[in-house]
Design a protein around this motif. Structure first.
Motif, PDB file in Angstrom:
ATOM      1  N   ASP A 186       0.896  -1.209   0.209  1.00 22.25           N
ATOM      2  CA  ASP A 186       0.025  -0.138  -0.275  1.00 22.25           C
ATOM      3  C   ASP A 186       1.001   1.254  -0.264  1.00 22.25           C
ATOM      4  OD1 ASP A 186      -2.389  -1.391   0.160  1.00 22.25           O
ATOM      5  OD2 ASP A 186      -2.155  -1.629   2.214  1.00 22.25           O
ATOM      6  N   GLU A 187       0.619   2.366  -0.770  1.00 22.49           N
ATOM      7  CA  GLU A 187       1.555   3.437  -0.860  1.00 22.49           C
ATOM      8  C   GLU A 187       1.347   4.170   0.345  1.00 22.49           C
ATOM      9  OE1 GLU A 187      -0.422   5.567  -3.953  1.00 22.49           O
ATOM     10  OE2 GLU A 187      -1.977   6.405  -2.987  1.00 22.49           O
ATOM     11  N   ASP A 188       0.497   4.110   1.225  1.00 19.79           N
ATOM     12  CA  ASP A 188       0.505   4.679   2.855  1.00 19.79           C
ATOM     13  C   ASP A 188       1.191   3.866   3.688  1.00 19.79           C
ATOM     14  OD1 ASP A 188      -1.556   2.939   2.755  1.00 19.79           O
ATOM     15  OD2 ASP A 188      -2.903   4.037   3.637  1.00 19.79           O
ATOM     16  N   ASP A 189       1.636   2.671   3.347  1.00 26.97           N
ATOM     17  CA  ASP A 189       2.232   1.810   4.251  1.00 26.97           C
ATOM     18  C   ASP A 189       3.612   2.155   4.959  1.00 26.97           C
ATOM     19  OD1 ASP A 189       3.691  -0.438   5.673  1.00 26.97           O
ATOM     20  OD2 ASP A 189       2.682  -1.934   4.600  1.00 26.97           O
ATOM     21  N   GLU A 190       3.407   2.521   5.996  1.00 24.60           N
ATOM     22  CA  GLU A 190       4.860   2.985   6.960  1.00 24.60           C
ATOM     23  C   GLU A 190       6.091   2.098   6.659  1.00 24.60           C
ATOM     24  OE1 GLU A 190       3.805   3.480  11.090  1.00 24.60           O
ATOM     25  OE2 GLU A 190       2.364   4.841  10.458  1.00 24.60           O
ATOM     26  N   THR A 191       5.995   0.949   6.444  1.00 22.73           N
ATOM     27  CA  THR A 191       7.246   0.135   6.100  1.00 22.73           C
ATOM     28  C   THR A 191       7.481  -0.026   4.668  1.00 22.73           C
ATOM     29  OG1 THR A 191       5.892  -1.967   6.257  1.00 22.73           O
ATOM     30  CG2 THR A 191       6.799  -0.972   8.287  1.00 22.73           C
ATOM     31  N   LYS A 192       6.779   0.649   3.775  1.00 23.44           N
ATOM     32  CA  LYS A 192       6.888   0.453   2.230  1.00 23.44           C
ATOM     33  C   LYS A 192       8.270   0.497   1.798  1.00 23.44           C
ATOM     34  CE  LYS A 192       6.029   3.986  -0.220  1.00 23.44           C
ATOM     35  NZ  LYS A 192       5.416   5.175  -0.658  1.00 23.44           N
ATOM     36  N   GLU A 193       9.057   1.276   2.331  1.00 30.18           N
ATOM     37  CA  GLU A 193      10.457   1.429   1.667  1.00 30.18           C
ATOM     38  C   GLU A 193      11.325   0.237   2.035  1.00 30.18           C
ATOM     39  OE1 GLU A 193      11.526   3.549  -0.538  1.00 30.18           O
ATOM     40  OE2 GLU A 193       9.362   4.718  -0.166  1.00 30.18           O
ATOM     41  N   GLN A 194      11.203   0.012   3.420  1.00 35.40           N
ATOM     42  CA  GLN A 194      11.943  -1.170   3.981  1.00 35.40           C
ATOM     43  C   GLN A 194      11.531  -2.546   3.184  1.00 35.40           C
ATOM     44  OE1 GLN A 194      11.089  -2.201   8.219  1.00 35.40           O
ATOM     45  NE2 GLN A 194      12.047  -3.950   8.097  1.00 35.40           N
TER      46      GLN A 194
END
Length: 195
Positions: free
Chosen positions: A6-14
């Motif tokens: 999800d583009e709003d996931d806080e762990t997206k970059e990781q």
């Protein structure tokens, strides 16, 4: 392997960094979908593979060679039709993690039902497999991911169960199509099937 984020996931970059560590895997970042089924359908639409398994982040595979085990098991599927499944020790004999071919999905009309919040997609395919008589276990086990737990928190389970029951005719229709295709591919008569 396509990993949905999800583009709003806080762990997206990781997560994107982790996905890059696996050859052949790629991340697909999208707006949050209305349901898990909608997410899996989105990922299916972006893929080019022949076999598909919905795999949420609350489970992990127990065997490193699970891909080879899946490939071996699906070879036994007649005409690449029906439902194979990864073994889940919490739900023996149930296709918690259905493995279905593109051809089977096309007969069904979608990969995962998107009208349920998150449960019942596996139940959908489990019933299709039971109805058509083609349900193949795979010798690859899934384990609950201790980091996530197995929390359902689904409100009004009775409502969703009634919706599942009211859509049985769709699963029966898919099962009949699967059997008809198998009979047709093997040159057998299928007009006796009830539709």
């Amino acid at each position: 392997v396509v990993v949905g984020l999800d583009e709003d996931d806080e762990t997206k970059e990781q997560a994107m960094t982790s996905v890059k560590e696996f050859p052949g895997a790629r991340a697909s970042v999208n707006p949050r979908q209305k349901s898990v089924g909608a997410l899996f359908n989105k990922l299916f639409s972006e893929s080019s593979g022949d076999w598909f398994v919905p795999f949420p982040d609350d489970y992990v595979m127990s065997a490193v060679d699970w891909g080879a085990r899946v490939r071996e098991a699906v070879k036994m599927m007649p005409c690449e039709l029906g439902v194979a499944y990864l073994a889940d020790r919490l739900y023996p004999g149930f296709s918690t993690f259905p493995v279905v071919s593109r051809r089977t999905i096309e007969l069904n009309g979608f990969f995962m039902p998107d009208f349920f919040p998150f449960l019942f997609g596996d139940t959908w395919w489990n019933e299709v497999g039971n109805l058509c008589g083609v349900k193949q276990p795979i010798d690859a086990h899934v384990l609950l991911n201790a980091a996530h737990g197995n929390e359902h928190n689904l409100r009004d389970m009775a409502l969703w169960a009634r919706l599942f029951e009211s859509t049985r005719a769709l699963r029966v229709e898919t099962a009949i199509k699967i059997v008809e295709e198998i009979y047709r591919d093997y040159g057998a008569e299928s007009s006796w099937l009830v539709s």
